[in-house]
Design a protein around this motif. Sequence first.
Motif, PDB file in Angstrom:
ATOM      1  N   HIS A  51      70.218 -19.408 -41.449  1.00 10.72           N
ATOM      2  CA  HIS A  51      70.174 -18.610 -41.025  1.00 10.72           C
ATOM      3  C   HIS A  51      70.806 -17.468 -40.565  1.00 10.72           C
ATOM      4  CE1 HIS A  51      67.647 -16.167 -38.327  1.00 10.72           C
ATOM      5  NE2 HIS A  51      68.322 -16.393 -37.068  1.00 10.72           N
ATOM      6  N   PRO A  52      72.684 -18.338 -40.637  1.00  8.21           N
ATOM      7  CA  PRO A  52      72.803 -17.092 -39.985  1.00  8.21           C
ATOM      8  C   PRO A  52      74.006 -16.071 -41.094  1.00  8.21           C
ATOM      9  CG  PRO A  52      73.552 -19.201 -39.371  1.00  8.21           C
ATOM     10  CD  PRO A  52      72.460 -19.497 -40.008  1.00  8.21           C
ATOM     11  N   GLN A  53      73.295 -16.993 -42.533  1.00 10.98           N
ATOM     12  CA  GLN A  53      73.883 -15.757 -43.562  1.00 10.98           C
ATOM     13  C   GLN A  53      72.581 -15.128 -43.778  1.00 10.98           C
ATOM     14  OE1 GLN A  53      74.142 -19.343 -46.819  1.00 10.98           O
ATOM     15  NE2 GLN A  53      75.457 -20.108 -45.357  1.00 10.98           N
ATOM     16  N   LYS A  54      71.296 -15.087 -43.264  1.00  9.15           N
ATOM     17  CA  LYS A  54      70.339 -14.100 -43.652  1.00  9.15           C
ATOM     18  C   LYS A  54      70.646 -13.544 -42.687  1.00  9.15           C
ATOM     19  CE  LYS A  54      66.950 -17.019 -44.390  1.00  9.15           C
ATOM     20  NZ  LYS A  54      65.499 -17.686 -43.947  1.00  9.15           N
ATOM     21  N   VAL A  55      71.043 -13.698 -41.733  1.00  8.24           N
ATOM     22  CA  VAL A  55      71.137 -12.639 -40.798  1.00  8.24           C
ATOM     23  C   VAL A  55      72.417 -12.162 -40.801  1.00  8.24           C
ATOM     24  CG1 VAL A  55      71.466 -11.618 -38.061  1.00  8.24           C
ATOM     25  CG2 VAL A  55      70.311 -14.046 -38.667  1.00  8.24           C
ATOM     26  N   ASN A  56      73.021 -12.344 -41.450  1.00 13.98           N
ATOM     27  CA  ASN A  56      74.964 -11.812 -41.846  1.00 13.98           C
ATOM     28  C   ASN A  56      74.291 -10.247 -43.380  1.00 13.98           C
ATOM     29  OD1 ASN A  56      77.787 -11.828 -43.606  1.00 13.98           O
ATOM     30  ND2 ASN A  56      77.487 -11.336 -41.327  1.00 13.98           N
ATOM     31  N   TYR A  57      73.167 -11.025 -43.536  1.00  6.42           N
ATOM     32  CA  TYR A  57      73.270 -10.164 -44.777  1.00  6.42           C
ATOM     33  C   TYR A  57      72.280  -8.833 -44.428  1.00  6.42           C
ATOM     34  CZ  TYR A  57      70.639  -8.598 -49.280  1.00  6.42           C
ATOM     35  OH  TYR A  57      70.113  -7.551 -50.032  1.00  6.42           O
ATOM     36  N   TYR A  96      65.791   4.562 -45.129  1.00  7.31           N
ATOM     37  CA  TYR A  96      66.715   3.834 -45.866  1.00  7.31           C
ATOM     38  C   TYR A  96      66.222   2.324 -45.746  1.00  7.31           C
ATOM     39  CZ  TYR A  96      71.527   1.904 -46.903  1.00  7.31           C
ATOM     40  OH  TYR A  96      72.340   1.300 -47.849  1.00  7.31           O
ATOM     41  N   LEU A  97      66.120   1.832 -46.725  1.00  7.70           N
ATOM     42  CA  LEU A  97      65.079  -0.113 -46.683  1.00  7.70           C
ATOM     43  C   LEU A  97      66.401  -1.173 -46.418  1.00  7.70           C
ATOM     44  CD1 LEU A  97      62.521   0.740 -49.706  1.00  7.70           C
ATOM     45  CD2 LEU A  97      62.141   1.128 -47.317  1.00  7.70           C
ATOM     46  N   ILE A  98      66.033  -2.065 -46.211  1.00 10.51           N
ATOM     47  CA  ILE A  98      66.951  -3.026 -45.493  1.00 10.51           C
ATOM     48  C   ILE A  98      66.126  -4.071 -45.779  1.00 10.51           C
ATOM     49  CG2 ILE A  98      68.100  -4.210 -43.966  1.00 10.51           C
ATOM     50  CD1 ILE A  98      69.907  -1.254 -44.052  1.00 10.51           C
ATOM     51  N   GLU A  99      66.245  -4.621 -46.311  1.00 14.76           N
ATOM     52  CA  GLU A  99      66.147  -6.495 -47.205  1.00 14.76           C
ATOM     53  C   GLU A  99      65.944  -7.487 -45.948  1.00 14.76           C
ATOM     54  OE1 GLU A  99      67.316  -8.112 -50.903  1.00 14.76           O
ATOM     55  OE2 GLU A  99      67.391  -5.019 -51.451  1.00 14.76           O
ATOM     56  N   VAL A 100      64.752  -7.640 -46.013  1.00 14.53           N
ATOM     57  CA  VAL A 100      64.747  -8.929 -44.137  1.00 14.53           C
ATOM     58  C   VAL A 100      64.170 -10.234 -44.796  1.00 14.53           C
ATOM     59  CG1 VAL A 100      64.205  -9.114 -42.003  1.00 14.53           C
ATOM     60  CG2 VAL A 100      64.591  -7.160 -42.651  1.00 14.53           C
ATOM     61  N   ASP A 101      64.756 -11.088 -45.528  1.00 16.79           N
ATOM     62  CA  ASP A 101      64.507 -12.441 -46.436  1.00 16.79           C
ATOM     63  C   ASP A 101      63.988 -13.571 -45.101  1.00 16.79           C
ATOM     64  OD1 ASP A 101      62.527 -14.522 -48.041  1.00 16.79           O
ATOM     65  OD2 ASP A 101      64.528 -14.208 -49.390  1.00 16.79           O
ATOM     66  N   LEU A 102      63.461 -13.627 -43.972  1.00 18.57           N
ATOM     67  CA  LEU A 102      63.556 -14.223 -43.158  1.00 18.57           C
ATOM     68  C   LEU A 102      62.079 -14.930 -43.217  1.00 18.57           C
ATOM     69  CD1 LEU A 102      65.734 -12.282 -40.459  1.00 18.57           C
ATOM     70  CD2 LEU A 102      66.573 -14.182 -41.858  1.00 18.57           C
ATOM     71  N   LYS A 103      61.582 -16.088 -43.108  1.00 15.83           N
ATOM     72  CA  LYS A 103      60.581 -16.812 -43.015  1.00 15.83           C
ATOM     73  C   LYS A 103      60.562 -18.090 -42.701  1.00 15.83           C
ATOM     74  CE  LYS A 103      60.946 -16.042 -48.308  1.00 15.83           C
ATOM     75  NZ  LYS A 103      60.520 -15.303 -49.353  1.00 15.83           N
ATOM     76  N   ASP A 104      61.176 -18.363 -42.778  1.00 18.59           N
ATOM     77  CA  ASP A 104      61.615 -20.683 -42.790  1.00 18.59           C
ATOM     78  C   ASP A 104      61.388 -20.784 -40.770  1.00 18.59           C
ATOM     79  OD1 ASP A 104      61.239 -20.618 -45.243  1.00 18.59           O
ATOM     80  OD2 ASP A 104      63.550 -20.470 -45.037  1.00 18.59           O
TER      81      ASP A 104
END
Length: 500
Positions: A51-57, A96-104
């Motif tokens: 999770h922290p890595q995905k938020v950092n992205y 401007y599109l931001i990828e938010v791959d947060l699904k867990d």
Amino acid sequence: MFSETTVEYIFAQYRWVVVCLFLLPATFVYEIGWLFRRWYILYTQQAPKNHPQKVNYVQNQVKERNRSHPNLPMCTARPGWQSMTLREPKYKKTMYLIEVDLKDIIKIDENKQTVTVEPLVTMGQLTRTLNANGWSIPVVIELDDVTVGGAVMGQGVESMSHTYGLFQHICLSYEIVVSDGSVITCSKGENSDLYYSIPWSYGTLGFLTAVEIQMIPVTSFIKLQYHPVHSLDDMVRTYEKALSTEAKNDFVETLVFTSNTAVVMTGTFVKDAPFMKQNRIGLWYKPWFFTHVQKFLKWGPGYEYIPLRDYYHRHTRSLFWEIGDIVPFGNNPYFRFFLGWLMPPKVSFLKLTQTDVIKRLYDKFHMVEDFLVPLKTLKECLIYFESKVNIYPIWLCAFKLPNDPGLLHPTGEKEELFVDIGLYGEPKVKHYDSVKTTKDMELFVGDKKGYKMLYAGTHLTQAEFRMYYDHSLYDRQRKLYNAASAFSEIYDKVNRKVRD
């Protein structure tokens, strides 16, 4: 050769062929893949460390936008066809599109009775994980694919909402990436103004990255009682009685089938369920839930015991009653027996295969709207809606609305019971005009101190929208977190001109 218009017309008339031959198998393959992925993530306990890595992205993308395109508003890169709303928003094409791959699911804390999840976690994902261990969140939106983020940033109501409120009212804290790329956690005790501003904000204050949600202990079954009524006055009386504190009902829901007939349903958690009275309504060969409920108008009052997860997702297989317009024979016993286990097709796949003809037909001749009105105005609203659209069945789901700061709240009261009036189907009135009629209904509900769910968009002007939805706290938070230069306003994302 067929013209393009002819091909589209044939596609619209025989859409069930595409659904049965392509979308149902595609849905099955997709669900199997996701089932294995979710199991793997849970089994290996990767979600908390990932999770922290995905938020950092997400943060890095926001900071890059601030450097390279500071004047371009941001939104998520998730394609419009993947959402549960019926329309694909136009605004994504110019932002401007931001990828938010947060699904867990990040963490389940049984001691605190909380579950912390990422915003793309679905209701089906939550019930599958929690119910098996004797837990649930109090407000489970009926359709499997509704996401937590959609229920927070948009809205969510369910048959326990008369006790717990809307979905936002069971959320204890939010984690959000704001316009400068920083991460802020907010709750009733920390950054409370931001906490109250996030619900219904449609991603216009920042990017939601995690939600901490209340959990409750549950049993495996509920006892569901059916109370058929045969007049509008009787329905309102029975419904109000079922919602009273003295009734002590865990679940309350009503399906209105005609102006004079309805079935009020009340449910309670139970530990024991006699085998002969069990009804596993989620099994593939079972009739669609609303058709099962309608039979009690002839059978009279009754009760049965339903597995909890089956009950939570009772409207999923038929998408309430919408799937009947797409697969007319979907409730046929033979179809249910042989292909019912594949139902329903994913809404996102249905949207992906929509032609322009289908979109125009839906816009012109179909309504999918939820109006939130004070309980005391229910009878008046139902009579008015029948005169404007005459759509049946109607879904009624009550919810407690506390007088919290934010976009919507009752007028002059600490809290008040509201009712979600769900209108899904083809209007059966002469001279129906989708734009004028819908706006008339919005104005009528607004004048009754009610609201409309915004997933379907609004025809109100911006001035009217601001008059009915309280923007005071929201505007202050927009200014505090410099959101005006980074995100659109709510109206700019829900007005029908950017959703059609």
